[in-house]
Scaffold this motif. Structure first.
Motif, PDB file in Angstrom:
ATOM      1  N   VAL A  90       0.983  -1.207  -0.081  1.00  8.93           N
ATOM      2  CA  VAL A  90       0.036   0.174  -0.051  1.00  8.93           C
ATOM      3  C   VAL A  90       0.951   1.324  -0.082  1.00  8.93           C
ATOM      4  CG1 VAL A  90      -2.012  -1.173   1.193  1.00  8.93           C
ATOM      5  CG2 VAL A  90      -0.227   0.164   2.568  1.00  8.93           C
ATOM      6  N   LEU A  91       2.037   1.203   0.386  1.00  6.53           N
ATOM      7  CA  LEU A  91       2.975   2.387   0.376  1.00  6.53           C
ATOM      8  C   LEU A  91       3.467   2.740  -0.914  1.00  6.53           C
ATOM      9  CD1 LEU A  91       5.370   1.550   3.453  1.00  6.53           C
ATOM     10  CD2 LEU A  91       3.227   2.869   3.349  1.00  6.53           C
ATOM     11  N   GLY A  92       3.256   1.734  -1.723  1.00 13.92           N
ATOM     12  CA  GLY A  92       3.675   2.064  -3.184  1.00 13.92           C
ATOM     13  C   GLY A  92       2.557   3.149  -3.938  1.00 13.92           C
ATOM     14  N   VAL A  93       1.589   3.290  -3.285  1.00 15.56           N
ATOM     15  CA  VAL A  93       0.462   4.117  -3.586  1.00 15.56           C
ATOM     16  C   VAL A  93       1.092   5.579  -3.287  1.00 15.56           C
ATOM     17  CG1 VAL A  93      -2.099   5.104  -3.373  1.00 15.56           C
ATOM     18  CG2 VAL A  93      -1.408   2.593  -3.192  1.00 15.56           C
ATOM     19  N   SER A 105       5.118  -3.031  -5.267  1.00 13.62           N
ATOM     20  CA  SER A 105       4.371  -2.758  -6.404  1.00 13.62           C
ATOM     21  C   SER A 105       3.028  -2.317  -5.992  1.00 13.62           C
ATOM     22  CB  SER A 105       4.058  -4.575  -6.936  1.00 13.62           C
ATOM     23  OG  SER A 105       3.557  -5.091  -6.046  1.00 13.62           O
ATOM     24  N   LEU A 106       2.393  -1.755  -7.110  1.00 14.36           N
ATOM     25  CA  LEU A 106       1.177  -0.967  -6.920  1.00 14.36           C
ATOM     26  C   LEU A 106      -0.038  -2.090  -6.686  1.00 14.36           C
ATOM     27  CD1 LEU A 106       1.280   1.918  -9.328  1.00 14.36           C
ATOM     28  CD2 LEU A 106       1.515   2.058  -6.940  1.00 14.36           C
ATOM     29  N   PRO A 107      -0.836  -2.120  -5.514  1.00 15.17           N
ATOM     30  CA  PRO A 107      -2.073  -2.992  -5.556  1.00 15.17           C
ATOM     31  C   PRO A 107      -3.032  -2.496  -6.522  1.00 15.17           C
ATOM     32  CG  PRO A 107      -1.924  -1.465  -3.553  1.00 15.17           C
ATOM     33  CD  PRO A 107      -0.534  -1.334  -4.434  1.00 15.17           C
ATOM     34  N   GLU A 108      -3.800  -3.384  -6.801  1.00 19.98           N
ATOM     35  CA  GLU A 108      -4.869  -3.249  -7.766  1.00 19.98           C
ATOM     36  C   GLU A 108      -5.974  -2.344  -7.154  1.00 19.98           C
ATOM     37  OE1 GLU A 108      -5.410  -3.981 -11.129  1.00 19.98           O
ATOM     38  OE2 GLU A 108      -3.311  -4.693 -10.847  1.00 19.98           O
ATOM     39  N   LYS A 142       1.072   5.568 -15.129  1.00 20.61           N
ATOM     40  CA  LYS A 142       0.920   6.778 -14.688  1.00 20.61           C
ATOM     41  C   LYS A 142       0.668   6.876 -13.102  1.00 20.61           C
ATOM     42  CE  LYS A 142      -0.220   8.983 -18.971  1.00 20.61           C
ATOM     43  NZ  LYS A 142      -1.211   9.386 -19.952  1.00 20.61           N
ATOM     44  N   ARG A 143       0.521   5.747 -12.504  1.00 20.01           N
ATOM     45  CA  ARG A 143       0.025   5.462 -11.127  1.00 20.01           C
ATOM     46  C   ARG A 143      -1.271   6.251 -10.820  1.00 20.01           C
ATOM     47  NH1 ARG A 143       4.166   4.096  -8.259  1.00 20.01           N
ATOM     48  NH2 ARG A 143       3.557   5.666  -6.610  1.00 20.01           N
ATOM     49  N   ILE A 144      -2.117   6.041 -11.494  1.00 21.65           N
ATOM     50  CA  ILE A 144      -3.534   6.696 -11.287  1.00 21.65           C
ATOM     51  C   ILE A 144      -4.413   5.631 -10.659  1.00 21.65           C
ATOM     52  CG2 ILE A 144      -5.492   7.975 -12.113  1.00 21.65           C
ATOM     53  CD1 ILE A 144      -3.512   9.088 -14.589  1.00 21.65           C
ATOM     54  N   TYR A 145      -5.184   6.100  -9.673  1.00 16.64           N
ATOM     55  CA  TYR A 145      -6.105   5.395  -9.011  1.00 16.64           C
ATOM     56  C   TYR A 145      -7.393   6.339  -8.919  1.00 16.64           C
ATOM     57  CZ  TYR A 145      -2.959   2.077  -6.736  1.00 16.64           C
ATOM     58  OH  TYR A 145      -2.049   1.094  -6.571  1.00 16.64           O
ATOM     59  N   ARG A 146      -8.650   5.710  -9.149  1.00 17.73           N
ATOM     60  CA  ARG A 146      -9.906   6.411  -9.407  1.00 17.73           C
ATOM     61  C   ARG A 146     -10.766   5.891  -7.997  1.00 17.73           C
ATOM     62  NH1 ARG A 146     -10.409   9.703 -13.244  1.00 17.73           N
ATOM     63  NH2 ARG A 146      -9.048   9.706 -14.964  1.00 17.73           N
TER      64      ARG A 146
END
Length: 141
Positions: free
Chosen positions: A66-69, A91-94, A126-130
């Motif tokens: 979660v720190l990857g976020v 790694s980025l979590p889904e 691009k490391r984008i979350y919605r």
């Protein structure tokens, strides 16, 4: 040179962007842990200039991805018997829940306070979350 004691067993969260350690401390709820936690702010770094480091003593069970976020440059060192036994890149979590908060004032999470703030990864590069409720965008550093 500042010397913070050697860890026999624990985790070192390294390469945190300078000034970011307290945010990570809060996200991981480290104040609730019954163990030693050392926060080193503005440590000298050849790679980054300055960086923050968090050292957590003892066994520790939490999904650190979660720190990857928050900061994808963070590295995690797992320490056992005074030695680094594993180095992890994040790694980025889904999906992430209650790590980032929706800033849209019209989002249902602003009205329904008990709803979890859940975001899904929509663009890994691009490391984008919605936000799953209103589609508001969050971009990690």
């Amino acid at each position: 040179m500042l010397n913070i004691g050697v860890l026999n067993e624990g985790i070192v969260i390294d390469h945190i962007q300078a000034g970011g350690a307290m945010k990570i401390y809060e996200y991981l709820n480290l104040e609730k842990l019954d163990c030693s936690v050392a926060i080193i702010k503005n440590a000298r770094s050849n790679k980054m200039g300055k960086k923050d480091i968090i050292k957590i003593e003892g066994p520790f069970d939490i999904d650190l991805n979660v720190l990857g976020v928050l900061d994808h440059k963070i590295t995690i060192n797992i320490i056992k018997n005074n030695e680094i036994v594993e180095k992890k890149d994040l790694s980025l979590p889904e999906r992430v829940t209650n790590i980032i908060r929706c800033k849209n004032p019209r989002c249902i999470t602003s009205i329904e306070q008990e709803l979890p703030h859940t975001f899904k990864l929509t663009d890994r590069e691009k490391r984008i979350y919605r936000c799953i409720y209103c589609e508001s965008k969050f971009r990690g550093k």
